[in-house]
Design a protein around this motif. Sequence first.
Motif, PDB file in Angstrom:
ATOM      1  N   ASP A  50       0.925  -1.362   0.014  1.00 47.97           N
ATOM      2  CA  ASP A  50      -0.112   0.049   0.006  1.00 47.97           C
ATOM      3  C   ASP A  50       0.884   1.483  -0.021  1.00 47.97           C
ATOM      4  N   GLY A  51       2.122   1.023  -0.068  1.00 51.93           N
ATOM      5  CA  GLY A  51       3.132   2.392  -0.139  1.00 51.93           C
ATOM      6  C   GLY A  51       3.387   2.527   1.354  1.00 51.93           C
ATOM      7  N   LEU A  52       2.900   2.272   2.303  1.00 50.65           N
ATOM      8  CA  LEU A  52       3.003   2.861   3.769  1.00 50.65           C
ATOM      9  C   LEU A  52       3.575   1.558   4.658  1.00 50.65           C
ATOM     10  N   ASP A  53       2.856   0.416   4.505  1.00 41.84           N
ATOM     11  CA  ASP A  53       3.405  -0.660   5.426  1.00 41.84           C
ATOM     12  C   ASP A  53       4.876  -1.023   4.814  1.00 41.84           C
ATOM     13  N   PRO A  54       5.779  -1.161   6.150  1.00 41.42           N
ATOM     14  CA  PRO A  54       6.893  -1.450   5.816  1.00 41.42           C
ATOM     15  C   PRO A  54       7.178  -2.973   5.413  1.00 41.42           C
ATOM     16  N   VAL A  55       6.416  -3.742   5.581  1.00 42.82           N
ATOM     17  CA  VAL A  55       6.346  -5.121   4.664  1.00 42.82           C
ATOM     18  C   VAL A  55       5.528  -5.200   3.677  1.00 42.82           C
ATOM     19  N   MET A  56       6.331  -5.622   2.465  1.00 45.48           N
ATOM     20  CA  MET A  56       5.569  -6.165   1.532  1.00 45.48           C
ATOM     21  C   MET A  56       5.175  -7.570   1.320  1.00 45.48           C
ATOM     22  N   ASP A  57       4.198  -7.886   0.888  1.00 44.24           N
ATOM     23  CA  ASP A  57       3.712  -9.450   0.720  1.00 44.24           C
ATOM     24  C   ASP A  57       3.674  -9.763  -0.761  1.00 44.24           C
ATOM     25  N   SER A  58       4.620 -10.802  -1.045  1.00 40.66           N
ATOM     26  CA  SER A  58       5.070 -11.172  -2.431  1.00 40.66           C
ATOM     27  C   SER A  58       3.761 -11.876  -2.794  1.00 40.66           C
ATOM     28  N   VAL A  59       3.599 -11.667  -4.098  1.00 38.58           N
ATOM     29  CA  VAL A  59       2.357 -12.286  -4.824  1.00 38.58           C
ATOM     30  C   VAL A  59       2.561 -12.974  -6.193  1.00 38.58           C
ATOM     31  N   GLY A  60       3.853 -12.847  -6.463  1.00 36.94           N
ATOM     32  CA  GLY A  60       4.442 -13.600  -7.788  1.00 36.94           C
ATOM     33  C   GLY A  60       4.097 -12.729  -8.964  1.00 36.94           C
ATOM     34  N   LEU A  61       3.214 -13.426  -9.841  1.00 37.58           N
ATOM     35  CA  LEU A  61       2.743 -12.755 -11.163  1.00 37.58           C
ATOM     36  C   LEU A  61       1.149 -12.525 -11.096  1.00 37.58           C
ATOM     37  N   ASP A  62       0.613 -12.244  -9.748  1.00 36.57           N
ATOM     38  CA  ASP A  62      -0.712 -11.972  -9.653  1.00 36.57           C
ATOM     39  C   ASP A  62      -1.117 -10.603 -10.177  1.00 36.57           C
ATOM     40  N   ASN A  63      -0.370  -9.584  -9.962  1.00 36.43           N
ATOM     41  CA  ASN A  63      -0.690  -8.401 -10.510  1.00 36.43           C
ATOM     42  C   ASN A  63      -0.535  -8.287 -11.857  1.00 36.43           C
ATOM     43  N   TYR A  64       0.410  -8.854 -12.796  1.00 38.03           N
ATOM     44  CA  TYR A  64       0.353  -8.884 -14.018  1.00 38.03           C
ATOM     45  C   TYR A  64      -0.907  -9.560 -14.608  1.00 38.03           C
ATOM     46  N   VAL A  65      -1.286 -10.770 -14.031  1.00 38.29           N
ATOM     47  CA  VAL A  65      -2.474 -11.575 -14.317  1.00 38.29           C
ATOM     48  C   VAL A  65      -3.683 -10.509 -14.278  1.00 38.29           C
ATOM     49  N   ARG A  66      -3.684  -9.979 -13.231  1.00 40.11           N
ATOM     50  CA  ARG A  66      -5.029  -8.867 -12.994  1.00 40.11           C
ATOM     51  C   ARG A  66      -5.024  -7.853 -14.066  1.00 40.11           C
ATOM     52  N   VAL A  67      -3.733  -7.363 -14.605  1.00 35.49           N
ATOM     53  CA  VAL A  67      -3.655  -6.258 -15.455  1.00 35.49           C
ATOM     54  C   VAL A  67      -4.187  -7.050 -16.808  1.00 35.49           C
ATOM     55  N   PHE A  68      -3.762  -7.939 -17.108  1.00 36.82           N
ATOM     56  CA  PHE A  68      -4.279  -8.629 -18.575  1.00 36.82           C
ATOM     57  C   PHE A  68      -5.715  -9.418 -18.488  1.00 36.82           C
ATOM     58  N   THR A  69      -6.280  -9.772 -17.391  1.00 34.20           N
ATOM     59  CA  THR A  69      -7.451 -10.360 -17.438  1.00 34.20           C
ATOM     60  C   THR A  69      -8.710  -9.215 -16.914  1.00 34.20           C
ATOM     61  N   ASP A  70      -8.266  -8.458 -16.233  1.00 35.44           N
ATOM     62  CA  ASP A  70      -9.325  -7.417 -15.401  1.00 35.44           C
ATOM     63  C   ASP A  70      -9.625  -6.535 -16.873  1.00 35.44           C
ATOM     64  N   GLU A  71     -10.788  -6.372 -17.201  1.00 25.38           N
ATOM     65  CA  GLU A  71     -11.111  -5.308 -18.300  1.00 25.38           C
ATOM     66  C   GLU A  71     -10.850  -3.834 -18.052  1.00 25.38           C
ATOM     67  N   ARG A  72     -11.067  -3.744 -16.713  1.00 20.18           N
ATOM     68  CA  ARG A  72     -10.875  -2.305 -16.142  1.00 20.18           C
ATOM     69  C   ARG A  72      -9.330  -1.709 -16.585  1.00 20.18           C
ATOM     70  N   TYR A  73      -8.640  -2.642 -16.622  1.00 22.16           N
ATOM     71  CA  TYR A  73      -7.164  -2.389 -16.562  1.00 22.16           C
ATOM     72  C   TYR A  73      -6.722  -2.320 -18.113  1.00 22.16           C
ATOM     73  N   TRP A  74      -7.022  -3.300 -18.822  1.00 27.96           N
ATOM     74  CA  TRP A  74      -6.502  -3.376 -20.361  1.00 27.96           C
ATOM     75  C   TRP A  74      -7.449  -2.625 -21.077  1.00 27.96           C
TER      76      TRP A  74
END
Length: 299
Positions: A50-74
């Motif tokens: 979220d840009g504020l939490d000192p800890v980042m949770d690894s999600v692998g390729l989930d963000n890229y999958v969401r960009v290409f599969t969610d109509e709102r983004y592509w």
Amino acid sequence: MGRRPVPGHAVIGRLRRSPWPYLAPALVLLITFTYVPVGNMVVYSFHKWDGLDPVMDSVGLDNYVRVFTDERYWRVFLISLYYFVASFAQIAIALYFAVVLSFRVRFRNLFKGILFFPYLLNGVAVGFVFLYLFQPDGTLDSVLRLIGLGEHSKLWLGDPDVANISLAGTSIWRFTGLNFVLFLGAIQSIPGEIYEAAEIDGATRWHQFRHIIAPGIRRILSLSFILAISGSLSVFEIPFIMTGGANDTRTFVVQAYETAFQFRQIGLASAMAVVLLLVVLALTWIQRRLLPDDEVTLS
């Protein structure tokens, strides 16, 4: 025998002949403010943060999958087509005036200033100026009524069918001056003796453009196409200031901005930015393959 020590002035002479002392400051700035942020962006794109939490949770390729599969983004990539068409319109307009004003024309310095002036304005200022131009009963509607075309008034920024056309037209007005200066500088770099020889041989202005100007500015034309591709995909200021992305005017960069700073999804926004970077690089590579940068010869 031992090696003779190198005099101090010889070392200084070698440093002066070396390009690295001159390149080092620019390289440091380039790496610090370009490559390091890009590297961080790539790292963020594989995390949920979220840009504020000192800890980042690894999600692998989930963000890229969401960009290409969610109509709102592509789907917002389709909005770039309006600016893509507009960029070629501004190239054509800039090339026309650059060719005309490269010859002897009355008040040509005045016209040069008029054409380049919009590019000197801040993008936010341009957005506000055209916001008042396109608002209901604004300047554009008043001009249409004055010339008897009041029935053609529309919600220039409120109607999704014409809002993107209005914004793309604003982009043409603002960025034509940049292409104009590039073309004019390239045309004026062509030796005048070539034009004189062409006129002696009876060449018309069209022949001079076709056989002298067009080949002579081919590299600048290629550069303009690259800028058109990258610019149309990364439009931000004009739609963000004038509509805020409403009425189907949200571009990919505006969507990424909202994702990062409104919804606090820095990882997903970073993935969108990486995708945009890869798309621009791929299209640029294709353009360079179709229009290779060959050595320019005027014969």
